[in-house]
Design an enzyme around this catalytic site. Structure first.
Site, PDB file in Angstrom:
ATOM      1  CE  LYS A  83      -4.587   0.705   2.030  1.00 21.03           C
ATOM      2  NZ  LYS A  83      -5.390   0.678   3.268  1.00 21.03           N
ATOM      3  CG  LEU A  84       3.223   2.195  -2.525  1.00 19.43           C
ATOM      4  CD1 LEU A  84       3.615   2.018  -3.996  1.00 19.43           C
ATOM      5  CD2 LEU A  84       4.441   2.490  -1.674  1.00 19.43           C
TER       6      LEU A  84
END
Ligand code: G3P
Length: 218
Positions: A83-84
């Site tokens: 997740k970014l």
């Protein structure tokens, strides 16, 4: 529409896996903090409980460190989705990790423009936060409608719309009505989806009337 569970609480996940309603899990730094667990350990445990994608978010904000953290998280298990955040550095990292074959969930999306950039960066999932837009007086589901309209114009875009920051069963219903690919839901909302007072009242009436027959099916 796939149901991901938005928590790092392994007991909550276990109960919902047993109920058969878990296609994946999403976490974020706040949910990890709430769990009180080490991120590497709890993500490994969740990945062993769930066959589907498990989102684990980086903690860095610069590209180089995000990339190192993302590769470390991805190495935990094959079903990790890194997740970014939707920032310039986040999308630079998304492009590299996506090209390396890793699943990427781009989070903290609040506009169609952001979602378009995430798709161009090769995101596997885009996570628009509908509840937080509602909090500021907007209708967060309008963003989902806009993103789905944009993506539908370009069939070669592979990014899946993952509705996040879900606060009510109505968010889930509207996500499904709009045709979102995934919704990530806090455990309580999933359990709330089962409930309706007329169901309880109707079942009570059936059981009362059945008792009056004196019959047994077995
Ligand atoms: O997946 C994102 C979600 O955990 C954020 O929810 O309620 O903090 O906006 P909320």
């Amino acid at each position: 529409m796939q149901f991901f569970i938005d928590t790092a609480d392994t007991q909550e996940i276990k109960a919902l896996v047993e109920a058969g309603f878990v296609d994946g899990v999403t976490t974020n730094p706040s949910l990890i903090a709430k769990s009180g667990r080490n991120i590497l350990e709890v993500i490994a445990e969740i990945c062993a409980m769930v066959e589907g994608p498990v989102s684990a978010e980086v903690a860095a904000t610069d590209h180089e460190t995000m990339l190192a953290e993302g590769r470390k998280l991805a190495a935990i298990a094959s079903n990790v989705a890194v997740k970014l955040p939707l920032t310039v550095d986040g999308l630079k990292t998304c492009r590299v990790l996506s090209d390396e074959g890793h699943m990427v969930n781009v989070t903290l999306c609040f506009s169609p423009s952001q979602a378009l950039l995430a798709a161009k960066a090769g995101a596997t999932y885009i996570s628009p936060f509908v509840g937080r837009l509602d909090d500021m007086g907007k209708d967060g589901m309008d963003l989902i409608d806009d993103i789905l309209e944009i993506y539908s114009s370009y069939p070669d875009l592979q990014t899946q719309v993952l509705v996040a920051s879900v606060r009510t069963t109505r968010h889930v219903e509207r996500a499904a009505m709009l045709g979102a690919d995934v919704v990530t839901v806090p455990p309580k909302i999933i359990w709330d989806m089962f409930k309706h007072p007329l169901t309880d009242k109707g079942l009570e009436g059936f059981m009362k009337d059945w008792a009056g027959t004196g019959q047994s099916i077995l």
